[in-house]
Design a protein around this motif. Structure first.
Motif, mmCIF file in Angstrom:
data_model
loop_
_atom_site.group_PDB
_atom_site.id
_atom_site.type_symbol
_atom_site.label_atom_id
_atom_site.label_comp_id
_atom_site.label_asym_id
_atom_site.label_seq_id
_atom_site.Cartn_x
_atom_site.Cartn_y
_atom_site.Cartn_z
ATOM 1 N N UNK A 1 5.260 2.515 4.704
ATOM 2 C CA UNK A 1 3.962 3.213 4.845
ATOM 3 C C UNK A 1 3.358 3.226 6.468
ATOM 4 N N UNK A 2 2.094 3.725 6.753
ATOM 5 C CA UNK A 2 1.482 3.676 8.120
ATOM 6 C C UNK A 2 0.647 2.549 8.031
ATOM 7 N N UNK A 3 0.171 1.947 7.306
ATOM 8 C CA UNK A 3 -0.920 0.951 7.300
ATOM 9 C C UNK A 3 -0.636 -0.191 7.986
ATOM 10 N N UNK A 4 0.722 -0.850 7.758
ATOM 11 C CA UNK A 4 0.989 -1.898 8.719
ATOM 12 C C UNK A 4 2.115 -1.406 9.756
ATOM 13 N N UNK B 1 2.588 -1.665 0.864
ATOM 14 C CA UNK B 1 3.569 -1.167 1.935
ATOM 15 C C UNK B 1 3.708 0.310 2.073
ATOM 16 N N UNK B 2 3.049 0.953 1.198
ATOM 17 C CA UNK B 2 3.307 2.526 1.138
ATOM 18 C C UNK B 2 1.801 3.258 1.306
ATOM 19 N N UNK B 3 0.839 2.451 0.767
ATOM 20 C CA UNK B 3 -0.622 2.912 1.022
ATOM 21 C C UNK B 3 -1.458 2.155 1.407
ATOM 22 N N UNK B 4 -2.617 2.405 1.698
ATOM 23 C CA UNK B 4 -3.715 1.567 2.199
ATOM 24 C C UNK B 4 -4.364 0.899 1.086
ATOM 25 N N UNK B 5 -4.838 -0.250 1.084
ATOM 26 C CA UNK B 5 -5.310 -0.861 -0.103
ATOM 27 C C UNK B 5 -6.829 -0.257 -0.397
ATOM 28 N N UNK B 6 -7.185 -0.177 -1.672
ATOM 29 C CA UNK B 6 -8.494 0.186 -1.995
ATOM 30 C C UNK B 6 -9.453 -0.483 -1.399
ATOM 31 N N UNK B 7 -9.418 -1.997 -1.497
ATOM 32 C CA UNK B 7 -10.361 -2.906 -0.841
ATOM 33 C C UNK B 7 -9.673 -3.808 -0.298
ATOM 34 N N UNK B 8 -10.216 -4.347 0.979
ATOM 35 C CA UNK B 8 -9.763 -5.539 1.905
ATOM 36 C C UNK B 8 -10.804 -6.590 1.525
ATOM 37 N N UNK B 9 -10.616 -7.828 0.997
ATOM 38 C CA UNK B 9 -11.594 -8.835 0.766
ATOM 39 C C UNK B 9 -11.469 -10.125 1.551
ATOM 40 N N UNK B 10 -10.524 -10.303 2.127
ATOM 41 C CA UNK B 10 -10.531 -11.231 3.168
ATOM 42 C C UNK B 10 -9.230 -10.939 4.069
ATOM 43 N N UNK B 11 -9.450 -11.179 5.538
ATOM 44 C CA UNK B 11 -8.533 -11.029 6.521
ATOM 45 C C UNK B 11 -8.709 -12.138 7.604
#
Length: 100
Positions: free
Chosen positions: A22-25, A69-79
């Protein structure tokens, strides 16, 4: 940074390498994921640039494992972004990486 030690440790801890289509990473990033709860994943993204190595760790909610790896996550909880040796020192302690 010694990314080889980190990748070896991730493989021993049941992380699976995910195709990065995908394009998110960033293009060329190595993505490793492990499900820690239903559709909640712990991910390690290893970016290799000409001048720096950068590791990103995140906990995120995806539709399912195959959407990583294909779509953006629904939610990021920690980074967490690890960019220098001092950050890596604490990261290695957390993962308990051996020298083997």
């Amino acid at each position: 940074m010694d990314c080889q030690k980190i990748v070896k440790s991730l493989n021993h801890k049941d992380f699976k390498r995910v195709p990065n289509k995908g394009s998110w990473f960033q293009e060329g990033a190595a993505v490793y994921a492990k499900e820690i709860r239903h559709n909640i994943f712990l991910l390690f993204v290893i970016l290799k640039d000409i001048e720096i190595e950068n590791i990103q760790a995140l906990i995120a909610h995806f539709d399912n494992f195959s959407s990583i790896g294909q779509k953006e996550p629904e939610q990021v909880m920690f980074y967490l972004s690890i960019k220098d040796k001092e950050d890596l020192h604490y990261f290695e302690k957390y993962l308990k990486i051996s020298d083997n």
